[in-house]
Design an enzyme around this catalytic site. Structure first.
Site, PDB file in Angstrom:
ATOM      1  N   ASP A 359      -7.244 -24.926 -35.398  1.00 55.89           N
ATOM      2  CA  ASP A 359      -6.984 -24.239 -37.136  1.00 55.89           C
ATOM      3  C   ASP A 359      -5.789 -23.934 -36.790  1.00 55.89           C
ATOM      4  O   ASP A 359      -4.404 -25.108 -35.824  1.00 55.89           O
ATOM      5  CB  ASP A 359      -7.258 -22.362 -35.931  1.00 55.89           C
ATOM      6  CG  ASP A 359      -7.658 -22.102 -37.549  1.00 55.89           C
ATOM      7  OD1 ASP A 359      -7.259 -22.553 -38.451  1.00 55.89           O
ATOM      8  OD2 ASP A 359      -8.248 -20.534 -37.164  1.00 55.89           O
ATOM      9  N   ASP A 429     -11.750 -19.667 -45.402  1.00 61.51           N
ATOM     10  CA  ASP A 429     -12.102 -17.626 -44.765  1.00 61.51           C
ATOM     11  C   ASP A 429     -12.779 -16.726 -45.540  1.00 61.51           C
ATOM     12  O   ASP A 429     -13.115 -16.216 -45.353  1.00 61.51           O
ATOM     13  CB  ASP A 429     -10.555 -17.487 -44.063  1.00 61.51           C
ATOM     14  CG  ASP A 429      -9.472 -17.734 -43.135  1.00 61.51           C
ATOM     15  OD1 ASP A 429     -10.478 -18.753 -42.111  1.00 61.51           O
ATOM     16  OD2 ASP A 429      -8.599 -18.022 -42.665  1.00 61.51           O
TER      17      ASP A 429
END
Length: 609
Positions: A359, A429
């Site tokens: 990430d 997301d």
């Protein structure tokens, strides 16, 4: 630098050497063409052949000219949770550009542009596509001059960029991938897809069916321990899930997003038996195990920051700006990369880990490095990207069988540079199925379905509050890597049965989804019906997917016209046994049920007779 690869001798490269006799800057231009694809790549290498230092202030990877301005510029803009929204506008006199100055390719613009002839559609018309294999600051600009001629440039953003070249030093610009077709935007996309599947993605997972995974994030966020994760695994195994991924919160003393990035050791207060014990218990349930990292970041509240406060990007005498309660590590420094590699290597090598989610949750600010002199500080943005590539390269070589998935606050670094190191990228997301229709639609303009991380999540959706049927969420996620992002323990028995059915359906379609040809049949930004299709490379098999975005009063039968079939062949729809000719499906269309209900989805599987 990541670039297209040629493993089978399918390409030829032309090297053109030029010299500026005033500065003694030598520029080598590399043009590569592929015999099986209408693709050309170009990059440049600049060498200082003089006896004194020179500063490179602007270096574009691709430049090509058109003797007309009769094109529309298509590009992908967005923001967090709304990435890669398709927009187009006619070229006009002057400069029109997209760019990133955030240190990554970013949520805001993607390093992709298409110039399409006025009137070109999905199926017809001339299209030139350009995609930069780069994950940092970029600029793609089209300039129309007074004679109506157009010049398109693509490369590193010259804003805040300077690279100092000492005598005999060279600088290599990123590679630009250029596609041409006279068969419309859809064919342009399919060319990019085939190119990246064959010549860019190098992971062995490129050609392997991806595991169906469940990620702990939206199921638990930071609130988990080893027993809860094993309970997730136990329930997931009963439904046919392949892998459990432990997301953020397993390391240091991290109980929220305000600490411990950079401290990559196991929190044994949370994982009471340690990581090896947890993995053994998960494996005993029949599931593989994955783990989350954010290697390029550091928390102010971390042992690493307390020991090395100068290891983050910073500018002397100026206060750092935290974002998401974290700073960015100085990836230009080898000692920083070595430290992170050593920490992560210890955990990964000592445990049976099958998947890593990498990430990157904030952009770069205070872009300065303690080790570089003042005259080289404008090199930091590019050196940061090179440092990240170096670290990723070390990991994929050390652990070639691990499935790496890239992520950047969702889709903030969904670019061809990242695909070189990881065969899939978390698309956004925002896991809301209806929003994902548009996000995945835009992503498909430049990137293959197999690269799109897509999961079924809970409702009401955590990002939008929208409620959509579980079947619809499954249909949308199947046009991606497919997995789950919810607490399976909270599902009803009926929902659990449906999850089992979804996983079975996905396994049946997975080879087609991963390797077939993708067709956008409608535009979800303009149509009440969102439809897309995946066709086998021999036209022997077809998967048609439809989601009803809007339902209005007077219901009429909608027909979805398929593409890419053999018109003379007969196709049997597997659920009903009905037989249709390819011509009927392409020109008449598949009739959809006329029924009420919010966000209904339909999936039709055709096999040639």
């Amino acid at each position: 630098m990541p670039s297209l690869r040629d493993e089978n001798g399918d390409s030829e490269t032309l090297e053109v050497t030029t010299l500026d006799q005033t500065t003694n800057a030598e520029v080598k231009l590399y043009y590569t063409v592929y015999k099986d694809l209408p693709v050309m790549t170009r990059h440049a290498v600049v060498t200082n052949t003089s006896d004194r230092a020179m500063e490179l202030e602007r270096v574009f990877s691709a430049c090509f000219d058109f003797n007309t301005m009769d094109y529309d510029m298509v590009h992908l803009y967005g923001k967090w949770a709304k990435e890669r929204t398709v927009t187009e506008r006619p070229l006009c006199h002057g400069i029109q550009s997209i760019q990133s100055k955030r240190g990554s390719s970013s949520h805001n613009h993607n390093p992709f542009v298409a110039l399409k002839a006025h009137g070109a559609t999905e199926e017809n018309g001339e299209v030139y596509g350009v995609n930069l294999i780069y994950s940092g600051n970029f600029s793609i600009e089209a300039e129309v001059d007074c004679l109506n001629a157009t010049r398109l440039l693509a490369g590193i953003n010259p804003t805040d960029f300077t690279w100092r070249l000492e005598p005999n030093e060279s600088f290599t610009a990123p590679e630009a991938v250029m596609v041409y077709t006279d068969k419309g935007l859809g064919e342009m996309s399919r060319i990019f897809h085939r190119t990246y599947m064959k010549h860019l993605i190098k992971s062995p997972w490129r050609d392997v069916e991806r595991p169906v995974l469940i990620n702990s994030w939206e199921a638990a966020y930071f609130d988990f321990d080893d027993d809860k994760l094993v309970a997730f695994a136990h329930e997931a195994a009963k439904m046919g899930v392949d892998m459990l991924v432990m997301d953020d919160g397993w390391f240091g003393h991290r109980e929220s997003d305000d600490s411990s990035l950079g401290d990559w050791y196991v929190n044994e207060k949370k994982l009471k038996g340690g990581l090896s014990s947890l993995i053994e218990r998960v494996n005993a349930e029949g599931l593989k195990f994955g783990i989350w990292y954010e290697p390029e970041m550091i928390s102010p509240d971390s042992d690493l920051y307390r020991a090395h406060p100068d290891w983050c990007l910073h500018v002397p005498n100026r206060e750092n700006s935290p974002a998401r309660l974290q700073y960015v590590l100085d990836m230009t420094r080898k000692n920083v990369r070595d430290n992170i590699f050593a920490q992560m290597y210890k955990v990964i090598s000592e445990n049976k880990i099958d998947y890593v989610k990498w990430d990157f949750n904030r952009n770069l600010t205070e872009v300065g490095s303690a080790l570089l002199p003042p005259e080289r500080q404008k090199e930091v943005m590019h050196r940061f990207v090179l440092g990240t590539y170096d670290l990723m390269d070390r990991f994929v070589k050390a652990f070639p069988n691990i499935l790496f998935e890239n992520c950047s606050g969702g889709g903030g670094r969904f670019d061809a540079g990242m695909l070189y190191y990881s065969p899939q990228i978390w698309c956004s997301d925002n896991s809301d199925a209806i929003d994902r229709l548009r996000i995945q639609y835009g992503t498909s303009f430049g990137y293959p379905v197999s690269a799109m991380g897509a999961h079924v999540s809970a409702v009401p959706n955590h990002q939008t509050g929208r409620i959509t049927p579980l079947h619809t969420r499954g249909v949308v996620a199947m046009s991606g890597t497919f997995g789950y992002e919810l607490d399976l323990l909270k599902l009803t028995e009926e929902e659990k049965d449906e999850v089992r059915s979804q996983i079975g359906e996905f396994r049946k379609y997975a080879p087609l989804i991963q390797n077939g040809r993708y067709y956008r049949l409608t535009d979800p930004f303009k149509s009440e019906v969102c439809a897309w299709e995946i066709v086998g490379n021999s036209q022997e098999e077809v998967l048609l997917n439809v989601v009803m975005e809007e339902i209005h009063g007077n219901m009429t039968v909608n027909y979805v016209q398929l593409r890419g079939l053999d018109e003379s062949a007969l196709y049997k729809e597997q659920a009903t046994g009905r037989i249709y000719s390819g011509a009927a499906l392409m020109h008449g269309g598949m009739p959809l049920p006329a029924e009420f209900g919010e966000y209904r989805a339909y999936q039709y599987h055709f096999v040639r007779e």
